[in-house]
Design an enzyme around this catalytic site. Structure first.
Site: not given
Ligand code: ADP
Length: 320
Positions: A11, A103, A126, A128, A130
Protein backbone atom coordinates in the site's frame (compact mmCIF):
# COMPACT_ATOMS: atom_id res chain seq x y z
CA UNK A 1 29.07 -1.41 -2.97
CA UNK A 2 28.71 0.47 -6.25
CA UNK A 3 25.11 0.11 -7.40
CA UNK A 4 21.92 -0.20 -5.38
CA UNK A 5 18.27 -0.52 -6.36
CA UNK A 6 15.14 0.82 -4.76
CA UNK A 7 11.44 -0.06 -4.91
CA UNK A 8 8.16 0.80 -3.20
CA UNK A 9 5.74 -2.06 -2.54
CA UNK A 10 2.35 -2.83 -0.99
CA UNK A 11 0.00 0.00 0.00
CA UNK A 12 1.26 3.52 -0.74
CA UNK A 13 1.68 6.11 2.01
CA UNK A 14 2.40 9.85 2.12
CA UNK A 15 6.13 10.39 2.59
CA UNK A 16 7.26 7.54 0.33
CA UNK A 17 8.44 10.09 -2.25
CA UNK A 18 10.47 11.97 0.37
CA UNK A 19 12.08 8.64 1.27
CA UNK A 20 12.87 7.85 -2.40
CA UNK A 21 14.47 11.29 -2.67
CA UNK A 22 16.56 10.70 0.47
CA UNK A 23 17.79 7.30 -0.73
CA UNK A 24 18.73 8.60 -4.18
CA UNK A 25 20.48 11.74 -2.99
CA UNK A 26 22.27 10.13 -0.06
CA UNK A 27 23.54 7.34 -2.32
CA UNK A 28 24.71 9.76 -5.02
CA UNK A 29 26.34 11.93 -2.37
CA UNK A 30 28.49 8.92 -1.45
CA UNK A 31 29.28 8.10 -5.10
CA UNK A 32 26.87 5.18 -5.51
CA UNK A 33 24.64 4.56 -8.52
CA UNK A 34 20.91 4.09 -7.90
CA UNK A 35 18.41 2.16 -9.99
CA UNK A 36 14.68 2.73 -9.55
CA UNK A 37 12.47 -0.34 -9.87
CA UNK A 38 8.89 0.48 -10.97
CA UNK A 39 5.65 -1.10 -9.69
CA UNK A 40 7.09 -2.92 -6.69
CA UNK A 41 8.28 -6.48 -7.14
CA UNK A 42 6.48 -6.67 -10.51
CA UNK A 43 9.09 -4.34 -12.01
CA UNK A 44 11.84 -6.38 -10.35
CA UNK A 45 10.59 -9.53 -12.12
CA UNK A 46 9.83 -7.77 -15.43
CA UNK A 47 13.01 -5.64 -15.61
CA UNK A 48 11.10 -2.34 -15.33
CA UNK A 49 14.27 -0.76 -13.98
CA UNK A 50 15.96 2.55 -14.81
CA UNK A 51 18.85 4.63 -13.42
CA UNK A 52 17.90 7.54 -11.15
CA UNK A 53 19.82 10.79 -10.79
CA UNK A 54 19.56 13.96 -8.71
CA UNK A 55 16.98 15.34 -11.16
CA UNK A 56 14.79 12.19 -11.02
CA UNK A 57 13.75 13.13 -7.50
CA UNK A 58 13.46 16.89 -7.99
CA UNK A 59 10.29 18.46 -6.60
CA UNK A 60 8.82 15.29 -5.11
CA UNK A 61 9.62 15.89 -1.45
CA UNK A 62 6.11 17.10 -0.56
CA UNK A 63 4.17 15.02 -3.07
CA UNK A 64 1.94 12.17 -1.86
CA UNK A 65 2.03 8.69 -3.41
CA UNK A 66 5.16 7.20 -4.96
CA UNK A 67 6.80 8.15 -8.26
CA UNK A 68 8.09 4.58 -8.55
CA UNK A 69 4.47 3.35 -8.34
CA UNK A 70 3.62 0.39 -6.18
CA UNK A 71 1.94 -2.97 -6.59
CA UNK A 72 1.14 -6.26 -5.00
CA UNK A 73 3.02 -8.88 -7.01
CA UNK A 74 1.81 -12.45 -7.32
CA UNK A 75 4.80 -13.22 -9.57
CA UNK A 76 7.24 -12.48 -6.76
CA UNK A 77 5.37 -14.83 -4.39
CA UNK A 78 6.40 -17.60 -6.79
CA UNK A 79 9.98 -19.02 -6.96
CA UNK A 80 9.89 -18.75 -10.78
CA UNK A 81 9.20 -15.01 -10.53
CA UNK A 82 11.98 -14.55 -7.99
CA UNK A 83 14.41 -16.45 -10.25
CA UNK A 84 13.58 -13.93 -13.01
CA UNK A 85 14.21 -11.11 -10.54
CA UNK A 86 17.61 -12.64 -9.80
CA UNK A 87 18.41 -12.65 -13.52
CA UNK A 88 17.77 -8.90 -13.40
CA UNK A 89 20.04 -8.54 -10.37
CA UNK A 90 22.85 -9.97 -12.50
CA UNK A 91 21.87 -8.12 -15.68
CA UNK A 92 21.72 -4.71 -13.98
CA UNK A 93 24.61 -5.33 -11.56
CA UNK A 94 22.47 -4.69 -8.47
CA UNK A 95 24.49 -5.13 -5.26
CA UNK A 96 21.92 -4.09 -2.67
CA UNK A 97 18.14 -3.53 -2.53
CA UNK A 98 16.09 -1.05 -0.48
CA UNK A 99 12.39 -1.87 -0.10
CA UNK A 100 9.95 0.77 1.15
CA UNK A 101 6.67 -0.90 2.15
CA UNK A 102 4.82 -2.94 4.73
CA UNK A 103 5.39 -6.27 6.45
CA UNK A 104 4.45 -8.31 3.35
CA UNK A 105 7.07 -6.45 1.34
CA UNK A 106 9.71 -7.21 3.98
CA UNK A 107 8.78 -10.90 3.94
CA UNK A 108 9.37 -10.85 0.20
CA UNK A 109 12.76 -9.14 0.68
CA UNK A 110 13.72 -11.65 3.33
CA UNK A 111 12.83 -14.65 1.15
CA UNK A 112 14.82 -13.19 -1.75
CA UNK A 113 17.80 -12.56 0.51
CA UNK A 114 17.66 -16.15 1.77
CA UNK A 115 17.44 -17.57 -1.75
CA UNK A 116 19.95 -15.38 -3.59
CA UNK A 117 21.99 -13.61 -0.91
CA UNK A 118 21.31 -10.06 -2.19
CA UNK A 119 21.75 -7.59 0.71
CA UNK A 120 18.32 -6.07 1.52
CA UNK A 121 17.16 -3.26 3.81
CA UNK A 122 13.50 -2.48 4.54
CA UNK A 123 12.00 0.90 5.35
CA UNK A 124 8.51 0.94 6.95
CA UNK A 125 6.18 2.94 4.70
CA UNK A 126 2.53 2.40 5.59
CA UNK A 127 -0.19 4.57 7.08
CA UNK A 128 -1.26 1.74 9.41
CA UNK A 129 1.74 1.93 11.78
CA UNK A 130 1.45 -1.85 12.13
CA UNK A 131 5.14 -2.72 11.71
CA UNK A 132 6.95 -4.14 14.75
CA UNK A 133 10.44 -2.80 15.40
CA UNK A 134 9.49 0.85 14.97
CA UNK A 135 7.48 3.35 16.98
CA UNK A 136 6.24 4.99 13.82
CA UNK A 137 5.96 4.27 10.09
CA UNK A 138 6.20 6.75 7.21
CA UNK A 139 2.70 8.06 6.45
CA UNK A 140 1.05 7.37 9.78
CA UNK A 141 1.30 10.95 11.05
CA UNK A 142 -0.20 12.34 7.83
CA UNK A 143 -3.03 9.80 7.78
CA UNK A 144 -3.92 10.61 11.38
CA UNK A 145 -3.97 14.35 10.58
CA UNK A 146 -6.22 13.69 7.58
CA UNK A 147 -8.61 11.69 9.75
CA UNK A 148 -8.63 14.40 12.44
CA UNK A 149 -9.34 17.08 9.85
CA UNK A 150 -12.31 15.00 8.65
CA UNK A 151 -13.51 14.52 12.24
CA UNK A 152 -13.33 18.26 12.80
CA UNK A 153 -15.51 18.92 9.75
CA UNK A 154 -17.98 16.22 10.72
CA UNK A 155 -18.16 17.68 14.24
CA UNK A 156 -19.54 20.92 12.82
CA UNK A 157 -22.43 19.23 11.09
CA UNK A 158 -22.92 16.75 13.94
CA UNK A 159 -23.44 19.66 16.34
CA UNK A 160 -25.80 21.50 14.02
CA UNK A 161 -28.02 18.47 13.54
CA UNK A 162 -27.53 16.86 16.97
CA UNK A 163 -26.41 13.62 15.41
CA UNK A 164 -24.19 10.70 16.27
CA UNK A 165 -21.51 10.01 13.67
CA UNK A 166 -19.69 6.72 13.28
CA UNK A 167 -16.41 7.38 11.47
CA UNK A 168 -14.51 4.41 10.09
CA UNK A 169 -10.77 4.85 9.63
CA UNK A 170 -8.14 2.57 8.03
CA UNK A 171 -5.56 0.45 9.85
CA UNK A 172 -6.03 -3.12 8.59
CA UNK A 173 -5.89 -5.37 11.68
CA UNK A 174 -4.50 -2.58 13.82
CA UNK A 175 -6.12 0.23 15.82
CA UNK A 176 -3.31 2.78 15.69
CA UNK A 177 -4.97 5.28 13.34
CA UNK A 178 -8.30 4.94 15.15
CA UNK A 179 -6.73 5.48 18.57
CA UNK A 180 -4.62 8.48 17.56
CA UNK A 181 -7.37 10.11 15.46
CA UNK A 182 -10.02 9.38 18.09
CA UNK A 183 -7.93 10.89 20.88
CA UNK A 184 -6.94 13.94 18.84
CA UNK A 185 -10.49 14.36 17.52
CA UNK A 186 -12.14 14.08 20.94
CA UNK A 187 -14.22 11.02 20.04
CA UNK A 188 -16.71 9.73 22.62
CA UNK A 189 -15.73 6.13 21.93
CA UNK A 190 -12.92 4.47 19.99
CA UNK A 191 -13.35 0.91 18.75
CA UNK A 192 -10.10 -0.92 18.00
CA UNK A 193 -9.38 -4.59 17.23
CA UNK A 194 -6.94 -4.88 20.15
CA UNK A 195 -9.62 -4.25 22.77
CA UNK A 196 -13.09 -5.83 23.14
CA UNK A 197 -15.96 -3.37 23.03
CA UNK A 198 -19.37 -3.47 24.58
CA UNK A 199 -22.46 -1.84 23.03
CA UNK A 200 -24.02 -1.27 26.48
CA UNK A 201 -21.04 0.78 27.58
CA UNK A 202 -20.91 2.79 24.34
CA UNK A 203 -24.63 3.54 24.54
CA UNK A 204 -24.45 4.42 28.28
CA UNK A 205 -21.72 6.89 27.44
CA UNK A 206 -23.82 8.42 24.66
CA UNK A 207 -26.87 8.70 26.95
CA UNK A 208 -24.82 10.32 29.73
CA UNK A 209 -23.54 12.90 27.26
CA UNK A 210 -27.06 13.52 25.97
CA UNK A 211 -28.43 14.07 29.50
CA UNK A 212 -25.86 16.73 30.25
CA UNK A 213 -26.71 18.55 27.02
CA UNK A 214 -24.10 17.25 24.58
CA UNK A 215 -25.11 18.20 21.06
CA UNK A 216 -23.29 15.53 19.12
CA UNK A 217 -21.26 12.37 19.43
CA UNK A 218 -18.39 10.97 17.42
CA UNK A 219 -17.46 7.31 17.51
CA UNK A 220 -14.28 6.28 15.69
CA UNK A 221 -14.15 2.68 14.45
CA UNK A 222 -11.01 0.97 13.11
CA UNK A 223 -11.72 -0.93 9.89
CA UNK A 224 -10.49 -4.18 11.46
CA UNK A 225 -13.12 -4.18 14.24
CA UNK A 226 -16.54 -4.65 12.70
CA UNK A 227 -18.73 -3.30 9.95
CA UNK A 228 -19.24 0.36 10.82
CA UNK A 229 -22.71 0.19 9.22
CA UNK A 230 -23.57 -2.57 11.68
CA UNK A 231 -22.16 -0.54 14.58
CA UNK A 232 -24.29 2.45 13.53
CA UNK A 233 -27.42 0.33 13.20
CA UNK A 234 -27.00 -1.29 16.63
CA UNK A 235 -26.35 2.03 18.37
CA UNK A 236 -29.32 3.63 16.68
CA UNK A 237 -31.58 0.73 17.71
CA UNK A 238 -30.48 0.91 21.33
CA UNK A 239 -30.48 4.67 21.82
CA UNK A 240 -33.00 5.89 19.27
CA UNK A 241 -30.39 8.45 18.12
CA UNK A 242 -30.05 9.46 14.51
CA UNK A 243 -26.70 7.91 13.50
CA UNK A 244 -24.74 8.48 10.31
CA UNK A 245 -21.82 6.36 9.14
CA UNK A 246 -18.84 7.78 7.26
CA UNK A 247 -16.06 5.60 5.87
CA UNK A 248 -12.98 7.73 5.25
CA UNK A 249 -11.32 5.04 3.11
CA UNK A 250 -8.53 5.86 0.67
CA UNK A 251 -8.77 9.57 1.40
CA UNK A 252 -6.36 8.76 4.26
CA UNK A 253 -3.68 7.45 1.88
CA UNK A 254 -3.24 10.59 -0.19
CA UNK A 255 -2.20 14.18 0.24
CA UNK A 256 0.91 16.13 1.08
CA UNK A 257 2.95 14.39 3.78
CA UNK A 258 3.28 16.15 7.13
CA UNK A 259 6.64 17.66 8.07
CA UNK A 260 7.00 14.89 10.65
CA UNK A 261 6.62 12.23 7.96
CA UNK A 262 8.99 13.98 5.56
CA UNK A 263 11.68 14.25 8.23
CA UNK A 264 11.18 10.63 9.29
CA UNK A 265 11.29 9.48 5.64
CA UNK A 266 14.48 11.48 5.01
CA UNK A 267 16.23 10.07 8.08
CA UNK A 268 15.15 6.49 7.37
CA UNK A 269 16.14 6.68 3.69
CA UNK A 270 19.59 7.97 4.54
CA UNK A 271 20.08 5.31 7.21
CA UNK A 272 19.16 2.53 4.77
CA UNK A 273 21.91 3.65 2.38
CA UNK A 274 24.42 3.84 5.25
CA UNK A 275 23.59 0.27 6.29
CA UNK A 276 24.10 -1.13 2.77
CA UNK A 277 27.39 0.78 2.48
CA UNK A 278 28.49 -0.72 5.80
CA UNK A 279 27.83 -4.24 4.46
CA UNK A 280 24.73 -4.85 6.58
CA UNK A 281 21.87 -6.98 5.29
CA UNK A 282 18.34 -8.17 6.17
CA UNK A 283 17.74 -5.09 8.31
CA UNK A 284 14.56 -3.16 8.99
CA UNK A 285 14.90 0.54 9.70
CA UNK A 286 12.87 1.94 12.58
CA UNK A 287 12.58 4.85 14.96
CA UNK A 288 12.69 4.26 18.70
CA UNK A 289 12.54 7.09 21.23
CA UNK A 290 13.35 9.53 18.39
CA UNK A 291 16.50 7.60 17.36
CA UNK A 292 16.77 5.89 13.96
CA UNK A 293 17.41 2.17 14.52
CA UNK A 294 18.01 -1.03 12.59
CA UNK A 295 16.59 -4.42 13.60
CA UNK A 296 17.04 -7.82 11.99
CA UNK A 297 14.01 -8.35 9.70
CA UNK A 298 13.33 -11.79 11.22
CA UNK A 299 13.40 -10.40 14.76
CA UNK A 300 11.14 -7.50 13.85
CA UNK A 301 8.60 -9.63 11.97
CA UNK A 302 8.42 -12.25 14.72
CA UNK A 303 7.16 -9.63 17.17
CA UNK A 304 3.62 -8.30 17.37
CA UNK A 305 3.16 -4.59 17.76
CA UNK A 306 1.01 -3.85 20.75
CA UNK A 307 -1.19 -0.83 21.10
CA UNK A 308 -0.44 1.79 23.76
CA UNK A 309 -3.15 1.00 26.31
CA UNK A 310 -2.27 4.06 28.39
CA UNK A 311 -3.30 6.18 25.42
CA UNK A 312 -6.50 4.18 25.02
CA UNK A 313 -7.40 4.60 28.70
CA UNK A 314 -6.61 8.32 28.53
CA UNK A 315 -8.96 8.76 25.57
CA UNK A 316 -11.68 7.06 27.64
CA UNK A 317 -11.08 9.31 30.66
CA UNK A 318 -11.05 12.54 28.62
CA UNK A 319 -14.29 11.72 26.81
CA UNK A 320 -16.24 10.77 29.94
P1 ADP B 1 2.52 -4.72 2.46
O1 ADP B 1 3.97 -4.66 2.13
O2 ADP B 1 1.88 -3.38 2.41
O3 ADP B 1 2.26 -5.50 3.72
P2 ADP B 1 1.61 -7.03 0.89
O4 ADP B 1 1.39 -7.90 2.07
O5 ADP B 1 0.60 -7.06 -0.19
O6 ADP B 1 1.79 -5.48 1.25
O7 ADP B 1 3.03 -7.44 0.26
C1 ADP B 1 3.54 -6.77 -0.87
C2 ADP B 1 4.20 -7.75 -1.82
O8 ADP B 1 5.34 -8.36 -1.19
C3 ADP B 1 3.34 -8.92 -2.26
O9 ADP B 1 2.44 -8.60 -3.30
C4 ADP B 1 4.40 -9.89 -2.74
O10 ADP B 1 4.86 -9.56 -4.04
C5 ADP B 1 5.54 -9.65 -1.76
N1 ADP B 1 5.51 -10.69 -0.71
C6 ADP B 1 4.78 -10.72 0.41
N2 ADP B 1 5.00 -11.83 1.13
C7 ADP B 1 5.88 -12.57 0.42
C8 ADP B 1 6.50 -13.85 0.60
N3 ADP B 1 6.25 -14.60 1.67
N4 ADP B 1 7.36 -14.27 -0.37
C9 ADP B 1 7.62 -13.52 -1.45
N5 ADP B 1 7.07 -12.32 -1.67
C10 ADP B 1 6.22 -11.83 -0.77
Amino acid sequence: MQRIALLTSGGDSPGMNACIRAVVRKAIYHGLEVLGIKRGYNGFVEADIAPMNLGSVADIILRGGTILRTARSDQFMNPVGRAKANENVKRFGIQGLIVIGGDGSFRGAKVFNQEYGLPVVGIPGTIDNDIPGTDQTIGFDTAVSTAVEAISKIRDTATSHERTFIIEVMGRRCGYIALAAGLAGGAESILIPEYPFDYDEICDRLMRGYRRGKMHSIIVVAEGVASSLEVGRKISERTGFDTKVIILGHLQRGGMPSATDVILASRMGAKAVELLMAGETKKLIGVRAAQITATDIDDALSQTKSIDMELYDLAGVLSI
